[in-house]
Design an enzyme around this catalytic site. Structure first.
Site, mmCIF file in Angstrom:
data_model
loop_
_atom_site.group_PDB
_atom_site.id
_atom_site.type_symbol
_atom_site.label_atom_id
_atom_site.label_comp_id
_atom_site.label_asym_id
_atom_site.label_seq_id
_atom_site.Cartn_x
_atom_site.Cartn_y
_atom_site.Cartn_z
ATOM 1 N N MET A 27 0.843 -1.196 0.000
ATOM 2 C CA MET A 27 0.000 0.000 0.000
ATOM 3 C C MET A 27 0.884 1.253 0.000
ATOM 4 S SD MET A 27 -3.447 -0.846 2.072
ATOM 5 C CE MET A 27 -2.840 -0.460 3.695
ATOM 6 N N GLY A 28 2.149 1.105 -0.397
ATOM 7 C CA GLY A 28 3.046 2.263 -0.437
ATOM 8 C C GLY A 28 3.534 2.644 0.947
ATOM 9 N N GLU A 32 12.076 -0.233 5.080
ATOM 10 C CA GLU A 32 13.031 -1.334 4.932
ATOM 11 C C GLU A 32 12.359 -2.715 4.921
ATOM 12 O OE1 GLU A 32 16.414 -2.265 4.335
ATOM 13 O OE2 GLU A 32 16.060 -0.351 3.385
ATOM 14 N N GLY A 33 11.213 -2.827 5.588
ATOM 15 C CA GLY A 33 10.491 -4.111 5.571
ATOM 16 C C GLY A 33 10.061 -4.446 4.145
ATOM 17 N N HIS A 34 9.551 -3.432 3.424
ATOM 18 C CA HIS A 34 9.166 -3.660 2.026
ATOM 19 C C HIS A 34 10.411 -3.918 1.169
ATOM 20 C CE1 HIS A 34 5.739 -1.055 3.470
ATOM 21 N NE2 HIS A 34 5.076 -2.056 2.931
ATOM 22 N N GLY A 144 4.981 -10.109 4.410
ATOM 23 C CA GLY A 144 5.742 -10.011 5.647
ATOM 24 C C GLY A 144 5.086 -10.792 6.779
ATOM 25 N N LYS A 146 5.248 -9.789 9.735
ATOM 26 C CA LYS A 146 4.800 -8.755 10.674
ATOM 27 C C LYS A 146 3.264 -8.765 10.775
ATOM 28 C CE LYS A 146 4.090 -4.361 12.107
ATOM 29 N NZ LYS A 146 2.706 -4.291 11.638
ATOM 30 N N ASP A 147 2.590 -8.879 9.614
ATOM 31 C CA ASP A 147 1.126 -8.988 9.609
ATOM 32 C C ASP A 147 0.781 -10.475 9.571
ATOM 33 O OD1 ASP A 147 0.514 -6.193 9.652
ATOM 34 O OD2 ASP A 147 1.241 -6.109 7.603
ATOM 35 N N VAL A 173 11.146 -7.016 9.740
ATOM 36 C CA VAL A 173 12.340 -6.171 9.888
ATOM 37 C C VAL A 173 12.056 -5.206 11.038
ATOM 38 C CG1 VAL A 173 13.845 -4.490 8.763
ATOM 39 C CG2 VAL A 173 12.863 -6.375 7.433
HETATM 40 O O1 PAF Z 1 -0.083 -5.576 3.655
HETATM 41 C C1 PAF Z 1 -0.518 -4.701 2.881
HETATM 42 O O2 PAF Z 1 0.170 -3.724 2.562
HETATM 43 C C2 PAF Z 1 -1.921 -4.842 2.296
HETATM 44 O O3 PAF Z 1 -2.790 -5.384 3.219
HETATM 45 C C3 PAF Z 1 -1.939 -5.605 0.962
HETATM 46 C C4 PAF Z 1 -1.505 -7.049 1.134
HETATM 47 C C5 PAF Z 1 -1.051 -4.919 -0.057
HETATM 48 C C6 PAF Z 1 -3.378 -5.630 0.417
HETATM 49 O O4 PAF Z 1 -3.867 -4.354 0.214
#
Ligand code: PAF
Length: 271
Positions: A27-28, A32-34, A144, A146-147, A173
């Site tokens: 979701m932008g 660093e985790g992304h 991740g 994390k979620d 991270v």
């Molecule tokens: O983890 C996220 O950023 C969002 O829940 C995802 C998986 C991109 C879905 O919108």
């Protein structure tokens, strides 16, 4: 890196892309985790596709959809730096045209913990992830740890609907002080950040106890509890079902707490 905002353009761009195609949905407000998700994807895949879409379907009416941090140019720089080939960044009307009504319901796992506090959240997540999978057609998708509940939900979605995509979990991270990285950390004042650190401190305390041989879920949860923190929940669960952990099986300590106006999530896998 090429950026596309429409489904037909993206499909043309990905026709004949070197396989395996790896996908990092986001979701932008990237951190660093992304970056770690993209690095893992880059190392394993012939083509790296990322998406940035702040999905309105997964926000409740009183949640932070309007103020969710957005900075496409900055996110593009991070994705480019980590070797992303293709970015899909649609507007809401591209994925949800007038009259759009579908929702993906994966059952009880979507209605406990985060799902109980945020009704409809996981239906929104599953709906957009399923759409994105149909559009991108990835061989592998990276999420991740994390979620943790989202990861369990996506794995169940893939299993229950026979999706031909491998779901790759990537470790959380953390900042040097232990706070799990999250786009929503941007909302925290320095004082709130200090308070939020109690979540990971507690989880690390429980891990230390586990490493010394403690196996009682109740005692591990009590060790993880920080006095004064406003927990929405702090519980030991089975990492796949989010039901009670089976004796002797790995258990996941999951925590969500409210710090000021921000909800912070964290978890730790034991065993
Ligand atoms: O983890 C996220 O950023 C969002 O829940 C995802 C998986 C991109 C879905 O919108």
């Amino acid at each position: 890196m090429r950026t596309y905002a429409t489904v037909p353009e993206l499909r043309v761009a990905l026709a004949g892309a070197p396989r395996p195609v790896g996908f990092v949905p986001t979701m932008g407000a990237l951190h660093e985790g992304h970056a770690e998700l993209v690095r893992r994807c880059r190392a394993a895949c012939g083509t790296v596709v990322a998406s940035i879409f702040v999905n309105p379907l997964q926000f409740g009416p009183s949640e932070d959809l309007a103020r969710y941090p957005r900075d496409l140019a900055k996110d593009q720089r991070l994705l480019e730096r980590e070797g992303t080939d293709v970015l899909f960044a649609p507007e809401p009307a591209e994925l949800y045209p007038d009259g759009f009504a579908a929702r993906v319901d994966i059952g009880p796992l979507a209605t406990v913990y985060e799902g109980a506090i945020r009704p409809g959240h996981f239906a929104g997540v599953c709906t957009v992830v399923l759409k994105l999978f149909h559009i991108v057609k990835p061989d592998v998708a990276f999420f991740g740890r994390k979620d943790a509940q989202q990861l369990a939900v996506i794995r169940k979605l893939a299993r229950d609907l026979d999706l031909d995509v491998a779901i790759e979990p990537v470790d959380t991270v953390r900042a040097e002080d232990g706070l799990a990285l999250s786009s929503r950390n941007a909302y925290l004042s320095p004082g709130e950040r200090g308070e939020g650190l109690g979540i990971s401190r507690g989880l690390f305390r429980a891990r230390a106890l586990f490493e010394k041989g403690e196996r009682s879920a109740k005692r591990l949860v009590e060790a993880a509890r920080e006095k004064g923190l406003a927990y929405d929940y702090l519980e030991a669960v089975d990492p796949d079902t989010f039901g009670p952990p089976a004796p002797g099986a790995p258990l996941l300590l999951v925590a969500a707490a409210r710090v000021g106006k921000t909800r912070l999530l964290d978890n730790i896998l034991l065993g």
